[in-house]
Design a protein around this motif. Structure first.
Motif, mmCIF file in Angstrom:
data_model
loop_
_atom_site.group_PDB
_atom_site.id
_atom_site.type_symbol
_atom_site.label_atom_id
_atom_site.label_comp_id
_atom_site.label_asym_id
_atom_site.label_seq_id
_atom_site.Cartn_x
_atom_site.Cartn_y
_atom_site.Cartn_z
ATOM 1 N N GLN A 297 0.824 -1.211 0.000
ATOM 2 C CA GLN A 297 0.000 0.000 0.000
ATOM 3 C C GLN A 297 0.860 1.264 0.000
ATOM 4 N N ILE A 300 1.916 1.784 -3.582
ATOM 5 C CA ILE A 300 0.808 2.315 -4.382
ATOM 6 C C ILE A 300 0.632 3.808 -4.113
ATOM 7 N N GLN A 301 0.699 4.196 -2.852
ATOM 8 C CA GLN A 301 0.562 5.611 -2.512
ATOM 9 C C GLN A 301 1.727 6.418 -3.075
ATOM 10 N N LEU A 304 0.940 7.145 -6.674
ATOM 11 C CA LEU A 304 -0.058 8.207 -6.806
ATOM 12 C C LEU A 304 0.555 9.572 -6.528
ATOM 13 N N CYS A 335 -6.269 -4.642 -4.089
ATOM 14 C CA CYS A 335 -6.491 -4.404 -5.518
ATOM 15 C C CYS A 335 -7.886 -3.831 -5.760
ATOM 16 N N LYS A 337 -9.635 -2.105 -3.660
ATOM 17 C CA LYS A 337 -9.672 -0.746 -3.106
ATOM 18 C C LYS A 337 -9.140 0.271 -4.111
ATOM 19 N N TYR A 338 -8.073 -0.082 -4.816
ATOM 20 C CA TYR A 338 -7.434 0.871 -5.725
ATOM 21 C C TYR A 338 -7.797 0.631 -7.201
#
Length: 461
Positions: A297, A300-301, A304, A335, A337-338
């Motif tokens: 996570q 992923i952040q 972004l 997965c 969630k995003y």
């Protein structure tokens, strides 16, 4: 004039050295070839299949590259050689090759399966002949590291099972049959039996994965690396379908995620497809080799925050070195969630789905968008036998088809949904399904062999 007209071309002919008669080079003739082929088959059965897997013989008669070049006539010549010399070349090829089905063969990536005595779990010391217990010792207990052969539900996986290579008699028979018929799978009319066979086997595999009623799609691929590449291609197309026609120009920077212990094919395929290996963000593993979902996570952040576009997570069910199984359920939740494509590389560990005792290691795989699964690994099908299974129907075709009119016409005399070749990036394809189908028919969904392999892996733990 007639003198100006070229005569029609004739098929090439060669002189058979043993008989002195003319014959067409690629046409089997019973009078000329039956004896030769039977001799070849006898050599293969005796020296490669049976003697090559006997404990009384060597795994390999090792030669250096320089020595090997001297003992086998590897060069090609201007003139054809006779059957006697060809048979000697068959024997020499077997003699100096590694016998991967030999009980003592062990390599970094795969090994043979030890033969079992009547207990199913004991083995024999190769030096003394003494029967060893499943712990690997003639007496006393041994601490077993938790893994696929352990009852510990937190197990990372089978540290020492690796990929299991045997000479499976039914797989071998299927392979030989496929080679004799020499089909190419792209349209139903040229491979009717094998087209249906593929669809049935792939559906049964999707059922084992847990896709509802086996629905979805799938293909046989030339190896797990290519299957992972197909998954990346489908994931990207699912996000930005215009890439098929417009290419990479104008796209945001796409990022995918996999663990630091994942197979190198993920990076290799990302590079091959123009995504770039730098855009494969590696996720840390815990002490047992499983993907750390907290760090996933965070990655992923990070993507972004950089203004890039996350699009896929490639989890692993059975990492190459540790045999770790990533926490698939937790990863699938992330997965969702995003909005990321969830791929599971179960090339190695997918075989555990056949085992009621061990399939829990893949809990959550039914939530995947795509799955790589190689029956030639844990299920011992002959090389090569690899698949990509998808939850979604139509993505493979939408991503890869070009609808070539000379091959994939829509007005044929049968249901053209069985012309499956257009969803592959290949055209001509081997019939890799046949050997696995033949094994499956012969053994049904028996798990005893698989469970015994896993139990023997505990010897090393």
């Amino acid at each position: 004039t007639s003198a100006d007209v070229m005569p029609p071309l004739s098929p090439p002919k060669i002189v058979h050295q043993d008989s002195g008669t003319l014959w067409y080079a690629s046409l089997p003739d019973r009078s000329r070839h039956e004896g030769f082929l039977r001799s070849v088959l006898e050599l293969i059965l005796n020296e490669a299949v049976f003697e090559g897997t006997s404990r009384n013989n060597r795994v390999v008669e090792w030669k250096s590259p320089e020595e090997l070049d001297q003992v086998i006539e590897l060069g090609v010549s201007a003139e054809p050689v006779g059957h006697d010399k060809l048979l000697r070349l068959v024997r020499d090829t077997i003699r100096y090759s590694v016998k991967t089905g030999h009980p003592y063969f062990v390599n970094q990536l795969f090994s043979s399966a030890w033969r079992l005595d009547c207990t199913g779990l004991n083995r024999t010391n190769p030096q003394s002949g003494e029967v060893l217990s499943s712990s690997g010792h003639s007496g006393g207990g041994v601490h077993h590291r938790s893994g696929i052969g352990s009852t510990d539900s937190r197990a990372a996986g089978p540290r020492a099972v690796m990929s299991v290579q045997v000479v499976d008699p039914y797989g071998l028979a299927g392979q030989w049959l496929g080679d004799a018929l020499n089909p190419s799978l792209y349209t139903y009319e040229v491979a009717p039996v094998f087209t249906l066979m593929e669809e049935i086997v792939l559906k049964e595999m999707r059922k084992l994965v847990g896709f509802p009623d086996g629905q979805g799609d799938g293909i046989f691929c030339p190896g797990g690396s290519v299957a992972n590449g197909y998954a990346i291609s489908c994931a990207r197309h699912h996000l930005v379908p215009e890439i098929k026609t417009q290419g990479l120009h104008g796209l945001p920077r796409l990022v995918l995620y996999t663990s630091e212990d994942a197979h190198y094919s993920v990076k290799k395929m990302a590079s091959f497809m123009g995504i770039g290996s730098d855009n494969v963000y590696l996720v840390k593993c815990d002490s047992r080799g499983k993907m750390n979902t907290t760090h996933l996570q965070e990655q992923i952040q990070r993507t972004l925050d950089e203004g890039a576009r996350p699009f896929m997570v490639s989890a692993t069910a059975g990492t190459t070195v540790l045999g770790a199984f990533d926490p698939l359920s937790s990863i699938s939740t992330i997965c969702k969630k995003y909005g990321l494509w969830f791929h599971v590389d179960a090339a190695w560990g997918g075989g555990a789905l056949f085992s009621q005792q061990h399939k829990h290691l893949l809990d959550g795989i039914h939530r995947a968008d795509s799955v790589t699964w190689n029956p030639h690994k844990l299920l011992t099908a002959p090389q090569q036998c690899s698949t990509l299974l998808l939850r979604h129907q139509g993505v493979l075709s939408s991503c890869h088809s070009t609808s070539a009119q000379y091959l994939f016409q829509k007005d044929k005399f049968y249901n053209v949904k069985f012309d499956t070749g257009d969803k592959h990036i290949q055209c001509g394809r081997r019939v890799d399904v046949l050997k696995f189908w033949f094994m499956w028919k012969a053994k049904v969904k028996t798990t005893s062999f698989l469970d015994q392999i896993i139990a023997r892996a505990r010897i090393f733990m």
